[in-house]
Design a protein around this motif. Structure first.
Motif, mmCIF file in Angstrom:
data_model
loop_
_atom_site.group_PDB
_atom_site.id
_atom_site.type_symbol
_atom_site.label_atom_id
_atom_site.label_comp_id
_atom_site.label_asym_id
_atom_site.label_seq_id
_atom_site.Cartn_x
_atom_site.Cartn_y
_atom_site.Cartn_z
ATOM 1 N N ALA A 188 -38.886 -18.807 -40.582
ATOM 2 C CA ALA A 188 -39.822 -19.031 -41.689
ATOM 3 C C ALA A 188 -41.020 -19.856 -41.231
ATOM 4 N N ALA A 189 -40.758 -20.930 -40.509
ATOM 5 C CA ALA A 189 -41.858 -21.768 -40.015
ATOM 6 C C ALA A 189 -42.738 -20.971 -39.059
ATOM 7 N N TRP A 190 -42.107 -20.167 -38.195
ATOM 8 C CA TRP A 190 -42.871 -19.342 -37.254
ATOM 9 C C TRP A 190 -43.765 -18.362 -38.009
ATOM 10 N N ALA A 191 -43.228 -17.706 -39.044
ATOM 11 C CA ALA A 191 -43.981 -16.696 -39.791
ATOM 12 C C ALA A 191 -45.178 -17.304 -40.512
ATOM 13 N N LEU A 192 -45.006 -18.499 -41.058
ATOM 14 C CA LEU A 192 -46.120 -19.160 -41.733
ATOM 15 C C LEU A 192 -47.176 -19.587 -40.728
ATOM 16 N N ALA A 193 -46.735 -20.138 -39.600
ATOM 17 C CA ALA A 193 -47.686 -20.551 -38.561
ATOM 18 C C ALA A 193 -48.420 -19.343 -37.987
ATOM 19 N N TRP A 194 -47.737 -18.198 -37.922
ATOM 20 C CA TRP A 194 -48.382 -16.961 -37.449
ATOM 21 C C TRP A 194 -49.604 -16.651 -38.310
ATOM 22 N N CYS A 195 -49.478 -16.782 -39.623
ATOM 23 C CA CYS A 195 -50.611 -16.552 -40.529
ATOM 24 C C CYS A 195 -51.713 -17.574 -40.292
ATOM 25 N N ALA A 217 -59.610 -17.296 -40.092
ATOM 26 C CA ALA A 217 -60.079 -17.115 -41.472
ATOM 27 C C ALA A 217 -59.159 -17.770 -42.493
ATOM 28 N N VAL A 218 -57.910 -17.995 -42.137
ATOM 29 C CA VAL A 218 -56.898 -18.424 -43.107
ATOM 30 C C VAL A 218 -56.952 -19.931 -43.325
ATOM 31 N N THR A 219 -57.020 -20.316 -44.600
ATOM 32 C CA THR A 219 -57.041 -21.731 -44.960
ATOM 33 C C THR A 219 -55.642 -22.264 -45.195
ATOM 34 N N THR A 220 -54.860 -21.551 -46.007
ATOM 35 C CA THR A 220 -53.529 -22.027 -46.379
ATOM 36 C C THR A 220 -52.619 -20.853 -46.670
ATOM 37 N N VAL A 221 -51.316 -21.080 -46.550
ATOM 38 C CA VAL A 221 -50.309 -20.100 -46.947
ATOM 39 C C VAL A 221 -49.598 -20.635 -48.183
ATOM 40 N N ILE A 222 -49.160 -19.736 -49.063
ATOM 41 C CA ILE A 222 -48.552 -20.185 -50.321
ATOM 42 C C ILE A 222 -47.201 -19.502 -50.549
ATOM 43 N N PRO A 223 -46.201 -19.860 -49.728
ATOM 44 C CA PRO A 223 -44.867 -19.287 -49.925
ATOM 45 C C PRO A 223 -44.202 -19.842 -51.172
ATOM 46 N N GLY A 224 -43.347 -19.049 -51.786
ATOM 47 C CA GLY A 224 -42.537 -19.547 -52.883
ATOM 48 C C GLY A 224 -41.368 -20.346 -52.340
ATOM 49 N N CYS A 225 -40.857 -21.267 -53.153
ATOM 50 C CA CYS A 225 -39.726 -22.103 -52.751
ATOM 51 C C CYS A 225 -38.743 -22.186 -53.912
ATOM 52 N N LYS A 226 -37.478 -21.940 -53.636
ATOM 53 C CA LYS A 226 -36.461 -22.001 -54.680
ATOM 54 C C LYS A 226 -35.739 -23.342 -54.726
ATOM 55 N N ASN A 236 -40.494 -24.881 -44.860
ATOM 56 C CA ASN A 236 -41.830 -24.284 -44.815
ATOM 57 C C ASN A 236 -42.871 -25.270 -44.293
ATOM 58 N N ALA A 237 -42.748 -26.520 -44.705
ATOM 59 C CA ALA A 237 -43.725 -27.526 -44.288
ATOM 60 C C ALA A 237 -43.732 -27.718 -42.774
ATOM 61 N N LYS A 238 -42.632 -27.425 -42.115
ATOM 62 C CA LYS A 238 -42.554 -27.579 -40.655
ATOM 63 C C LYS A 238 -43.504 -26.629 -39.934
ATOM 64 N N ALA A 239 -44.005 -25.615 -40.642
ATOM 65 C CA ALA A 239 -44.981 -24.708 -40.020
ATOM 66 C C ALA A 239 -46.213 -25.470 -39.562
#
Length: 304
Positions: A260-267, A272-281, A289-292
């Motif tokens: 998950a951290a890898w996938a967010l950091a990939w984005c 061009a990308v400012t931020t990622v906005i994954p959902g959290c349960k 996610n924050a570890k990205a």
């Protein structure tokens, strides 16, 4: 946590934010206020300061959860984005409402639900080109910016083919775009990102974990309940995606890095990308996610 300037705004958002569609009850779980409080408190502990929601995540239900939370916290600690254009009528049922009067009513309803006097980023939500191309609507929204109800305007693009809306963003005082972008869907790189960089628009990458498929939690053979939006897809398509993700995990993700951290950091590595906005349960997912942010290079044009 790291922070980036959101386009031409004066907002400095955390590179990892919180997406809140889940709070509306369409992801196989109904939330309580206590659960939302725990998620957002943990987010703040990790340095996250950006929340993205919408009027149609439930009938303002997600907004009300957030608003209840904000009423007991410091509003200025958070950058809140919401959206307009729809009414919720039940599980995956929406009607479209785009006249200036209807949108103004939606704005007032969102302000009330969010327990706030202003919205930091107010986004047109999956509009058609015809709905977007409405001078009266944008004139009304500009007046709300001048009145202080809205700080900045944005557009959440319905698809990754919305070149018309992207090219005209600055013309309508739009300062940020929200797009689907993840390791399985690189389409924005072709036309949307180059145009956004040229116009200095912020980019919010939604579905950065590909609806959870890139979280590393699901293996081939997994299935989803009937009240989970992922169940809309055919099982053969789901299994094909899971097999592809399994291959990516084996060949691209370093052994010591959570997927998950890898996938967010990939984005976030795209300029061009400012931020990622994954959902959290739950709070644990927030921490994961924050570890990205630890994997993101500081050599980025928007880093603060």
């Amino acid at each position: 946590m790291k922070y980036r300037r959101l386009g031409k705004t004066n907002l400095h958002v955390s590179v990892v934010g919180i997406g809140t569609w889940q709070y509306g009850g369409e992801w196989g779980k109904d939330f309580t206020q206590e659960e939302v409080d725990q998620i957002l408190d943990k987010a703040q502990e990790t340095g996250i300061n950006f929340i993205d929601t919408a009027e149609c995540y439930g009938d303002h239900l997600s907004e009300r959860f957030i608003g209840d939370y904000l009423s007991r916290r410091k509003r200025e600690d958070w950058i809140v984005a919401t959206k307009f254009g729809h009414h919720f009528h039940g599980y995956l049922e929406r009607s479209r409402h785009w006249s200036p009067d209807e949108v103004l009513q939606q704005l007032d309803d969102s302000l009330k639900s969010l327990n706030t006097e202003y919205i930091d980023l107010y986004q047109a939500h999956s509009c058609s080109d015809e709905e977007f191309n409405n001078d009266e609507l944008w004139t009304m929204l500009d007046k709300q910016v001048q009145a202080g109800k809205i700080r900045h305007l944005g557009v959440s693009l319905k698809t990754n083919n919305e070149s018309y809306q992207t090219e005209r963003a600055t013309e309508y005082n739009v300062k940020a775009l929200q797009v689907v972008y993840n390791r399985l869907d690189k389409a924005p790189e072709a036309t949307i990102f180059p145009s956004a960089e040229k116009q200095d628009l912020g980019i919010l990458a939604r579905v950065p974990l590909a609806s959870g498929f890139l979280s590393g939690k699901y293996k081939p053979g997994a299935s989803f309940g009937k009240n989970d939006v992922r169940s809309r897809n055919e099982d053969a398509e789901i299994q094909q995606t899971l097999r592809l993700v399994e291959e990516i995990a084996k060949t691209e993700v370093p052994e010591s890095v959570p997927m998950a951290a890898w996938a967010l950091a990939w984005c976030l590595q795209h300029p061009a990308v400012t931020t990622v906005i994954p959902g959290c349960k739950n709070p644990d997912q927030v921490v994961a996610n924050a570890k990205a942010a630890d994997l993101v290079s500081t050599d980025h044009p928007q880093n603060i």
